[in-house]
Write an enzyme that holds these catalytic residues in place. Structure first.
Site, PDB file in Angstrom:
ATOM      1  CB  CYS A 109      -0.948  -0.005   1.186  1.00 52.18           C
ATOM      2  SG  CYS A 109      -0.130  -0.121   2.792  1.00 52.18           S
TER       3      CYS A 109
ATOM      4  CG  ASN B 119      -8.136   2.470   1.288  1.00 47.36           C
ATOM      5  OD1 ASN B 119      -7.077   1.911   0.994  1.00 47.36           O
ATOM      6  ND2 ASN B 119      -9.023   1.918   2.116  1.00 47.36           N
TER       7      ASN B 119
ATOM      8  CG  HIS C 251      -4.030   0.818   4.346  1.00 45.22           C
ATOM      9  ND1 HIS C 251      -3.445  -0.103   3.508  1.00 45.22           N
ATOM     10  CD2 HIS C 251      -4.968   1.468   3.610  1.00 45.22           C
ATOM     11  CE1 HIS C 251      -4.012  -0.013   2.315  1.00 45.22           C
ATOM     12  NE2 HIS C 251      -4.932   0.933   2.348  1.00 45.22           N
TER      13      HIS C 251
END
Length: 959
Positions: free
Chosen positions: A210, A399, A379
């Site tokens: 990520c 995201n 994250h």
């Protein structure tokens, strides 16, 4: 929003108002209000972390209120000294120093050692990544008739979860054909392209990178805004072949792609083929553009970076590090102690100009927190836009996970201090009417994208990563250093072995110092290591991926076993090497990221020592690059030592040599060394423990004539007049003392621990401006026979001002003798006969030196000891302690060496006598609190060289 969250939000709003205060009175009132809000939140907080945070905030703003009261002007100058801040100015020429899009380059000529460091660190994870020389020739990508397409030496490593769904490695067209159906017109399937059909919408899926995808998202968002400084796309421009006319990467005919990535001290050439890992399921093993699924360059850039980091089984990173590697933009990690308004004011203008990329990282969360907030724990997220709506600061956040949730916390109304009925009604998405008018409609946002206010970011995200355009600076200089920690880094607070650099700036001004730790290969025990066999990512039954602990992204991104931390210290020591951590002008936070940034505002003619510090780094050899960025000319070089000469000796405190501090009777047993200075010199003494960091130690340089007048001899006692230099209070792990001028001659060094009996090894290092010789001194009893003589007891009831005891000495042959006497106290227990009540002495003498009650009333006895030939008054003194003076030194008294022969006790010579004299009895009263009679006892031992020494009974000497 809970009551605690409401109170914290009110406090944060007050913090922002404080930065806009127009006068001292308003600022003082606001600072007190902030402290009160946090005090109320502290009372209601349930978690220890929250209580610690609110307590720290209360203390900070109460101190700030006091500073506002005492400030001579408003706004006051920086409270933390000239080195604080280092902020880029928002206006003026400094913000526009590089309109010609020229990135500053280091002009230092590298030393041979630095070249070797760069060469050694070009080998990584089984590959060689040479330094970047120039843009590759188009011929490198040509596919000539009869040639096969380029194929890399081996596929990149996959995790077990990735291997379970892997169909195979395929060229782009085949890879896209297996995932993308033919176009609606029924023509051939879509083929690979380097140009997206619309706004780029990059997402990750199975691969737990990520931070990499968030970095790509942040970079492409900047490019789509049309910023020109440093190139239209700082991310895609590192891909070759590159079409300069269209400012996009180009397809390679032979399947070979070259990337210019920034890691391990320089830009390096990374070569990959165009094979992509293809899944047999609907999941994707590489980054995909949802707008143009056949967009190739993001997947290739991801592959190139993962090749550097060891494979698709990515152990984790943070987006600040990843952007630095992919673009060379300067990384900075924001701590949670900084005011939100200060961060926003510093970043917003530069973001609007395209000179900073912003990414976010969450920390650990419970499943309930994830569900209620719509955030994913540990994250990374990309910031696509930043806006101000009224008094609110709003961010557009993405995201990067393909099935990622979005923020559910909503956005606060314009004025939360108004009653709820007077606040504009919120729609079903939590938007107020003013926000709905100022921001694009929610339905127009890409999936996984959401608006969030900056105060919520500060509250719910653990890290804010900034990457700054290096074109904001005119000058840059790099220096490359190595640090071998295989034998340990030394005790805490010691910088004797740390890499150190001299940074000088004649004109002063803003200087940024970036420390970057080099990547090392998997299996070396360093920062990016993980064990894929035990730390696997996986796919849950509902299709969600589960990251292993090794893939934590925000700050805690490294190997969970021993990630280690690094920091930067800055000292004003004229650029010379520094040995201890005391007196730093700047102390950076310890971070587990491979980079840490120090922002300084330095005065003209500054010459600073910049030191690399670490905690818990793996015990291997590490390499670092220190990069200095500045508006004015700056230079960087290795920090020189103040001293031209250096010598070290290893030693230890053992059972027989751990004598404790100067108040211990065993102090003379401590390791001692002779220091001989050939000429007038400055000198430093550094004492460092080895593998015993908790030992409190001390080093002392004394003058000593020795018992026979020899300078630099072992000392038995030390007075304040003898001390030339000492390290002050005992401190853990290391001790340092420096003397600007030391005359030629021989001196004695004493190394001690605080408590007697503390064992451990140490290194003594002497540095000097003129040659010095350092040698260990033998123990006092070395080569001698220790003979314990009968104890001498001075009765407690004796009232004489001076009491003398004497005993005959006998030797079996010619012997050189040194006598040592140490005072002690004994108690004679008294018993009561139950029959007649008579009190009598039991005759049993017991040690009581460790009795706490007795210690409170004990006074150390002043004694003197002499060896005399014949009986007084006709005796002749052969040797006397302390030059004939009484002493109450805890280490006792000693006579100089004296030669004794058996015939001294014959032929009517009167014999040899040992005489002990006590000055003004050691105990005022004859009884302690337990009604036990207290005697002064002197333990005497003879250190004999040549034969045994015996002593007769002690008798009282009356004169």
């Amino acid at each position: 929003m809970s009551t605690v969250e409401q109170l914290e939000f009110q406090a944060q709003r007050a913090e922002e108002r404080l930065t806009r205060a127009l006068n001292r009175s308003q600022a003082l009132e606001t600072a007190i209000a902030v402290a009160e809000w946090y005090m109320q939140a502290l009372k209601l907080a349930e978690s220890d972390d929250k209580r610690r945070k609110f307590k720290r905030k209360c203390r900070t703003y109460l101190e700030r209120a006091e500073q506002i009261k005492l400030a001579a002007a408003w706004p006051p100058p920086a409270l933390n000294g000239s080195l604080s801040g280092g902020e880029l100015p928002l206006n003026g020429n400094a913000h526009r120093v590089q309109l010609e899009d020229t990135t500053p380059r280091s002009s230092r000529i590298l030393t041979t050692r630095e070249k070797l460091i760069l060469l050694k660190n070009s080998k990584l994870n089984g590959h060689v990544f040479p330094e970047w020389q120039s843009e590759p020739s188009p011929d490198e990508f040509m596919l000539r008739p009869g040639d096969e397409k380029f194929r890399d030496s081996a596929p990149l490593r996959l995790s077990q979860a990735q291997r379970d769904i892997l169909e195979g490695w395929k060229r782009p067209d085949d890879a896209f054909a297996s995932r993308i159906p033919p176009s609606s017109s029924g023509d051939t399937p879509l083929r690979a392209t380097m140009i997206s059909r619309g706004p780029i919408d990059l997402v990750q899926d199975v691969t737990t990178d990520c931070s990499v995808v968030a970095s790509l998202c942040a970079g492409t968002a900047r490019a789509e805004k049309g910023h020109k400084r440093a190139g239209p796309s700082i991310i895609s421009s590192v891909v070759y072949p590159y079409d300069h006319d269209r400012s996009t990467p180009a397809l390679s005919p032979n399947g070979k792609y070259v990337f210019r990535l920034n890691f391990n001290g320089c830009y390096r050439k990374v070569v990959v083929d165009d094979f992509l890992p293809v899944s047999r399921t609907s999941r994707s093993l590489y980054v995909v553009d949802r707008s143009s699924p056949n967009l190739l360059w993001p997947a290739l850039l991801e592959k190139a970076y993962l090749k550097v980091r060891g494979g698709y089984d990515f152990p984790g990173s943070n987006s600040g590090t990843d952007i630095w590697a992919m673009s060379g933009w300067i990384p900075e990690q924001i701590s949670d102690d900084t005011l939100p308004s200060q961060i926003w004011r510093r970043v917003h203008r530069f973001f609007a100009d395209g000179d900073v990329l912003v990414t976010l990282g969450t920390g650990r969360m419970t499943h309930l927190e994830e569900k209620e907030l719509g955030l994913v724990e540990e994250h990374d997220y990309a910031v696509l836009d930043m806006k101000e709506v009224g008094d609110r600061c709003i961010l557009l956040v993405k995201n990067p996970w393909s099935e990622g949730t979005v923020w559910k916390g909503g956005l606060p109304s314009l004025d939360t201090s108004q009653p709820e009925a007077e606040v504009d009604a919120l729609d079903r998405d939590g938007w107020t009417s003013d926000l709905a008018n100022a921001l694009p409609p929610q339905e127009n946002l890409m999936a996984g994208t959401f608006w969030i206010d900056f105060c919520s970011v500060m509250q719910h995200f653990e890290s804010i990563y900034l990457n700054w355009n290096p074109c904001l600076f005119r000058y840059r200089q790099d220096i490359h250093m190595s640090w071998d920690l295989s034998s340990g880094s030394g005790p805490p607070n010691s910088f004797s072995n740390s890499p150190q650099a001299l940074v000088s700036c004649i004109k002063g001004g803003i200087v940024w110092l970036l420390l970057s730790r080099h990547f090392t290969s998997r299996g070396s025990g360093a920062i990016e290591d993980s064990d894929p066999s035990t730390e696997e990512d996986s796919i849950s039954p509902d299709g969600r991926y589960k990251r292993s602990h090794a893939s934590r992204t925000p700050s805690s991104t490294l190997s969970p076993s021993s990630p280690g931390f690094i920091s930067l210290y800055v000292f004003d020591r004229d650029g010379h090497r520094v040995l201890l951590s005391d007196g730093a002008l700047y102390r950076g936070p310890y971070v587990d990221s491979p980079q840490t940034l120090a922002r300084l505002d330095v005065p003209p003619n500054a010459r600073y020592t910049v030191i690399v510090s670490e905690q818990s780094l793996p015990p291997i050899q590490h390499a670092f690059t220190l990069s200095a960025f500045a508006y004015e000319s700056i230079s960087v070089e290795l920090a020189p030592s103040r001293y031209a000469y250096r010598s070290s000796l290893d030693s230890a405190w053992t059972v027989s040599t751990a004598g404790g501090n100067a108040s211990s009777p065993a102090y003379p047993q401590n390791p001692q060394f002779r220091l001989e200075a050939e000429g007038r010199t400055s000198v430093s003494l550094l004492l460092e423990t080895r593998n015993a960091p908790d030992l409190s130690v001390h080093v002392k340089l004394v003058w000593s004539g020795g018992e026979n007048g020899a300078a630099g001899s072992r000392v038995a006692s030390v007075t304040s007049r003898d001390i030339l230099a000492e390290s002050g209070d005992y401190r853990r792990g290391c001790a340092l003392t420096e003397l600007p001028t030391l005359d030629p001659g021989a001196y004695t060094i004493i190394c001690s621990t605080f408590d007697a009996g503390q064992l451990g090894a140490f290194t003594l290092t002497v540095a000097s401006s003129a040659p010095c010789k350092l040698t260990p001194l033998a123990a006092e009893c070395a080569g001698r026979l220790t003979c314990n003589l009968p104890r001498a007891v001075f009765p407690a009831h004796h009232a004489a001002i001076i009491t003398r005891l004497m005993a005959p000495l006998f030797v079996s042959r010619m012997t050189r003798v040194r006598l040592v006497a140490r005072s002690n106290h004994l108690t004679r227990k008294l018993h009561v006969d139950a029959d007649d009540g008579d009190v009598y002495a039991a005759g049993k003498i017991t040690e009581s030196a460790t009795s706490r009650r007795l210690q409170q009333q004990q006074q150390r006895t002043n004694i003197k000891m002499s060896v005399e030939l014949g009986r007084r008054p006709n005796s002749r003194v052969l040797s006397v302690s302390g030059g004939g003076n009484f002493s109450d030194a805890p280490m006792g008294v000693r006579t100089p060496d004296v030669d004794l022969a058996p015939d001294m006790n014959r032929h009517g010579g009167g014999g040899v006598w040992l005489v002990l004299e006590r000055l003004s009895g050691g105990v005022v009263s004859g009884y302690n609190d337990d009604d036990n009679e207290v005697d002064d006892v002197v333990n005497v031992e003879a250190l004999a060289d040549g034969g045994t020494v015996e002593c007769g009974e002690w008798s009282l000497l009356e004169e």
